[in-house]
Motif scaffolding. Structure first.
Motif, PDB file in Angstrom:
ATOM      1  N   PRO A  76     -54.521  17.602  -9.790  1.00 55.42           N
ATOM      2  CA  PRO A  76     -55.639  17.689 -10.753  1.00 55.42           C
ATOM      3  C   PRO A  76     -55.428  16.740 -11.929  1.00 55.42           C
ATOM      4  CG  PRO A  76     -54.846  19.870 -10.131  1.00 55.42           C
ATOM      5  CD  PRO A  76     -53.847  18.893  -9.596  1.00 55.42           C
ATOM      6  N   THR A  77     -56.517  16.148 -12.390  1.00 56.47           N
ATOM      7  CA  THR A  77     -56.442  15.206 -13.505  1.00 56.47           C
ATOM      8  C   THR A  77     -56.466  15.889 -14.861  1.00 56.47           C
ATOM      9  OG1 THR A  77     -58.855  14.946 -13.582  1.00 56.47           O
ATOM     10  CG2 THR A  77     -57.623  13.468 -12.120  1.00 56.47           C
ATOM     11  N   GLY A  78     -56.776  17.177 -14.884  1.00 54.77           N
ATOM     12  CA  GLY A  78     -56.918  17.870 -16.160  1.00 54.77           C
ATOM     13  C   GLY A  78     -58.339  17.875 -16.671  1.00 54.77           C
ATOM     14  N   LEU A  79     -59.240  17.112 -16.033  1.00 54.36           N
ATOM     15  CA  LEU A  79     -60.665  17.108 -16.380  1.00 54.36           C
ATOM     16  C   LEU A  79     -61.410  17.729 -15.208  1.00 54.36           C
ATOM     17  CD1 LEU A  79     -60.973  13.502 -17.859  1.00 54.36           C
ATOM     18  CD2 LEU A  79     -60.505  15.633 -19.066  1.00 54.36           C
ATOM     19  N   THR A  80     -61.948  18.923 -15.397  1.00 51.30           N
ATOM     20  CA  THR A  80     -62.527  19.689 -14.296  1.00 51.30           C
ATOM     21  C   THR A  80     -63.672  18.955 -13.622  1.00 51.30           C
ATOM     22  OG1 THR A  80     -61.937  21.717 -15.483  1.00 51.30           O
ATOM     23  CG2 THR A  80     -63.492  21.922 -13.660  1.00 51.30           C
ATOM     24  N   GLU A  81     -64.546  18.347 -14.400  1.00 53.65           N
ATOM     25  CA  GLU A  81     -65.698  17.659 -13.820  1.00 53.65           C
ATOM     26  C   GLU A  81     -65.276  16.426 -13.030  1.00 53.65           C
ATOM     27  OE1 GLU A  81     -69.142  18.611 -13.953  1.00 53.65           O
ATOM     28  OE2 GLU A  81     -68.009  20.422 -14.393  1.00 53.65           O
ATOM     29  N   LEU A  82     -64.250  15.718 -13.491  1.00 53.01           N
ATOM     30  CA  LEU A  82     -63.759  14.566 -12.743  1.00 53.01           C
ATOM     31  C   LEU A  82     -63.091  15.018 -11.444  1.00 53.01           C
ATOM     32  CD1 LEU A  82     -63.330  11.526 -12.593  1.00 53.01           C
ATOM     33  CD2 LEU A  82     -61.220  11.827 -13.919  1.00 53.01           C
ATOM     34  N   LEU A 117     -52.645  13.629 -17.331  1.00 51.15           N
ATOM     35  CA  LEU A 117     -51.652  13.553 -16.261  1.00 51.15           C
ATOM     36  C   LEU A 117     -50.256  13.320 -16.815  1.00 51.15           C
ATOM     37  CD1 LEU A 117     -53.707  11.382 -13.749  1.00 51.15           C
ATOM     38  CD2 LEU A 117     -52.937  13.732 -13.346  1.00 51.15           C
ATOM     39  N   GLN A 118     -50.173  12.490 -17.864  1.00 52.14           N
ATOM     40  CA  GLN A 118     -48.874  12.226 -18.469  1.00 52.14           C
ATOM     41  C   GLN A 118     -48.304  13.484 -19.118  1.00 52.14           C
ATOM     42  OE1 GLN A 118     -48.849  11.637 -22.295  1.00 52.14           O
ATOM     43  NE2 GLN A 118     -46.664  12.101 -22.046  1.00 52.14           N
ATOM     44  N   ARG A 119     -49.154  14.264 -19.753  1.00 50.88           N
ATOM     45  CA  ARG A 119     -48.690  15.510 -20.378  1.00 50.88           C
ATOM     46  C   ARG A 119     -48.276  16.541 -19.330  1.00 50.88           C
ATOM     47  NH1 ARG A 119     -49.893  15.396 -25.850  1.00 50.88           N
ATOM     48  NH2 ARG A 119     -51.385  13.762 -26.447  1.00 50.88           N
ATOM     49  N   ALA A 120     -48.799  16.377 -18.087  1.00 47.24           N
ATOM     50  CA  ALA A 120     -48.386  17.261 -17.000  1.00 47.24           C
ATOM     51  C   ALA A 120     -47.083  16.814 -16.359  1.00 47.24           C
ATOM     52  CB  ALA A 120     -49.487  17.340 -15.946  1.00 47.24           C
ATOM     53  N   GLY A 121     -46.491  15.725 -16.850  1.00 45.09           N
ATOM     54  CA  GLY A 121     -45.199  15.273 -16.365  1.00 45.09           C
ATOM     55  C   GLY A 121     -45.242  14.157 -15.352  1.00 45.09           C
ATOM     56  N   ALA A 171     -47.352   7.389 -10.950  1.00 42.83           N
ATOM     57  CA  ALA A 171     -48.133   8.257 -10.055  1.00 42.83           C
ATOM     58  C   ALA A 171     -49.595   7.832 -10.032  1.00 42.83           C
ATOM     59  CB  ALA A 171     -48.006   9.711 -10.505  1.00 42.83           C
ATOM     60  N   VAL A 172     -50.124   7.426 -11.181  1.00 46.56           N
ATOM     61  CA  VAL A 172     -51.507   6.973 -11.286  1.00 46.56           C
ATOM     62  C   VAL A 172     -51.524   5.730 -12.164  1.00 46.56           C
ATOM     63  CG1 VAL A 172     -53.867   7.559 -11.978  1.00 46.56           C
ATOM     64  CG2 VAL A 172     -52.368   9.346 -11.088  1.00 46.56           C
TER      65      VAL A 172
END
Length: 469
Positions: A76-82, A117-121, A171-172
């Motif tokens: 997941p990107t952290g943005l639900t709509e994306l 994504l970066q904040r998710a590690g 990763a991205v």
């Protein structure tokens, strides 16, 4: 290191020539020669070439039933709509192409996604070819991301970008934009057809060969005046996912639509609102496309449409006014040719003539409706405006109208009705085939208190309308 040889290929006939000409020497077309890399010379099939071909190892075959077809892992990107538009998140090794008008918010959305994504590690990389690192940092501070740890590379040379991707293995990674990148193997300018095609092909190859836990690559593309992605058409065939960023420059809402997705459903729609802190996802987009009238007004009908897997309620407005010797037919957000066809059906099969009237149709909120299920709502809005009588409050309609006057069923009609009932609508005129043929307790509970009128022809829909007036 020796520079690779180039040649020129005709985009019309495929003919090749070692020099550029204004006119193709093979088919005679003008300005169709584009620079491409010359294929590496290979020995002929005779002699040593045939011997090597005979000694080459054959490929390993596998039957479809024996192949392990596990679902791909998504992040997941952290943005639900994306995530909704992407099909649940980013896939390792996938290549995503996103296009849109200048200034609509492509870079803003991707910078927010990389930060999440970066904040998710996850290690991330933002390659900017249009701005400097300082400009990207200023935008991050405006978005409230001043402490973001996203790695930024200001570079337009493809060879440097590929080396960085191989060393850092993010990763991205985002390439903003593909039209600014160039490779030294070609002498043409950045943004040319040859440069865009070759750079995209090499970046795609790098992503695909990065392994099961490889880099997800996001390419930002420019669009032409007609709204199509700039560059060669083959660019859309190379990538796994193509997203279009849509929206009115005078509105704060933005739509992200998937038109190709190898890892999810196409025609999915993500809705965002542009704020001072960037783009925010809108959880209930139906409220955006419904006008707030104190009292029902003539010419307004709510349509239950479908965007990908999401039911969406959109208000369709029609205005019928006295026209001159050449009446106008104008539609915004709907197909203009289909409007002319619907007016002919309305005249022939329902006896309602608009031949001497100007007819204007608009979809509220700037949304574009391409599915034929909007036909019935458009017809009822036109009739409401022509007669000057508003439709009842809480009224919706959907259904495809054929040239013979029949009302055909719409895809996933019951889900549309459940969405309308959830938002408080109490009356619907829909195709009869979309109503459950057998008693359905779950559907009855979801649409409790909602009056459903199933119709098979246009004249039946107008009869129902007259009975409600």
């Amino acid at each position: 290191m020796a520079k690779d040889k180039t040649q020129y290929s005709c985009s019309a006939c495929g003919g090749q020539t070692p020099r550029w000409h204004g006119r193709c020497p093979h088919c005679g077309a003008w300005n169709t020669l584009v620079e491409v890399l010359a294929p590496a010379s290979t020995p002929s099939l005779g002699g040593l070439g045939a011997l090597r071909q005979g000694l080459a190892a054959t490929g390993t075959l596998a039957r479809l039933a024996d192949i392990d077809a596990a679902d791909v892992a998504r992040t997941p990107t952290g943005l639900t709509e994306l995530d909704r538009v992407l099909g649940g998140g980013v896939v390792p090794g996938a290549v995503v192409l996103i296009g849109g008008d200048p200034g609509i918010g492509k870079s803003t959305l991707l910078l927010q996604a990389l930060d999440a994504l970066q904040r998710a590690g996850l290690p991330t990389l933002y390659v900017t070819g249009e701005e400097s690192g300082a400009q990207v940092a200023l935008r991050a501070r405006r978005l409230g991301l001043g402490d973001s740890q996203v790695a930024v590379l200001a570079e337009i040379r493809l060879e440097t970008i590929l080396a960085t991707l191989q060393q850092q293995r993010p990763a991205v990674a985002v390439i903003d934009s593909i039209q600014t990148i160039y490779t030294e193997q070609l002498s043409s300018a950045p943004g040319s057809v040859a440069q865009v095609r070759e750079c995209a092909a090499l970046l795609t190859r790098a992503a695909k060969t990065s392994g099961a836990h490889g880099t997800t690559l996001v390419l930002v593309g420019h669009v032409t005046k007609e709204g199509a992605l700039a560059g060669p058409r083959v660019l859309e065939h190379m990538v796994d996912t193509v997203l279009y960023f849509e929206g009115d420059a005078h509105s704060s809402f933005r739509l992200v639509r998937a038109i190709k997705n190898r890892f999810g459903a196409v025609s999915e729609l993500g809705v965002f609102a542009m704020t001072e802190r960037g783009l925010k996802g809108v959880g209930n987009p139906s409220a955006l496309f419904l006008s707030q009238h104190r009292e029902p007004v003539p010419g307004s009908c709510v349509l239950a449409t479908l965007e990908g897997t999401r039911p969406l309620l959109v208000e369709v407005q029609a205005l019928v006014d006295a026209g001159g010797p050449a009446p106008r037919r104008l539609s915004v957000g709907l197909e203009r040719d289909r409007l002319a066809m619907l007016l002919a059906v309305l005249h022939r099969h329902a006896g309602v003539a608009c031949g001497d009237q100007d007819v204007f149709v608009n979809a509220v909120g700037g949304v574009r409706i391409a599915e034929p299920a909007a036909d019935l709502a458009v017809l009822l809005a036109i009739v409401s405006s022509l007669r000057g009588k508003p439709l009842p409050r809480g009224f919706i309609a959907f259904g495809e109208v054929g040239l013979a006057g029949e009302v055909r069923p719409a895809q996933r009609g019951q889900e549309r009705l459940k969405e309308a009932a959830k938002l408080g609508f109490g009356m619907a005129v829909v195709p009869k085939a979309n109503l459950p043929r057998k008693p359905d307790a779950a559907f009855a509970r979801a649409t409790e208190g909602m009056t459903l009128h199933g119709v098979e022809r246009v004249d039946e829909a107008l009869e129902v309308l007259r009975g409600l007036a």
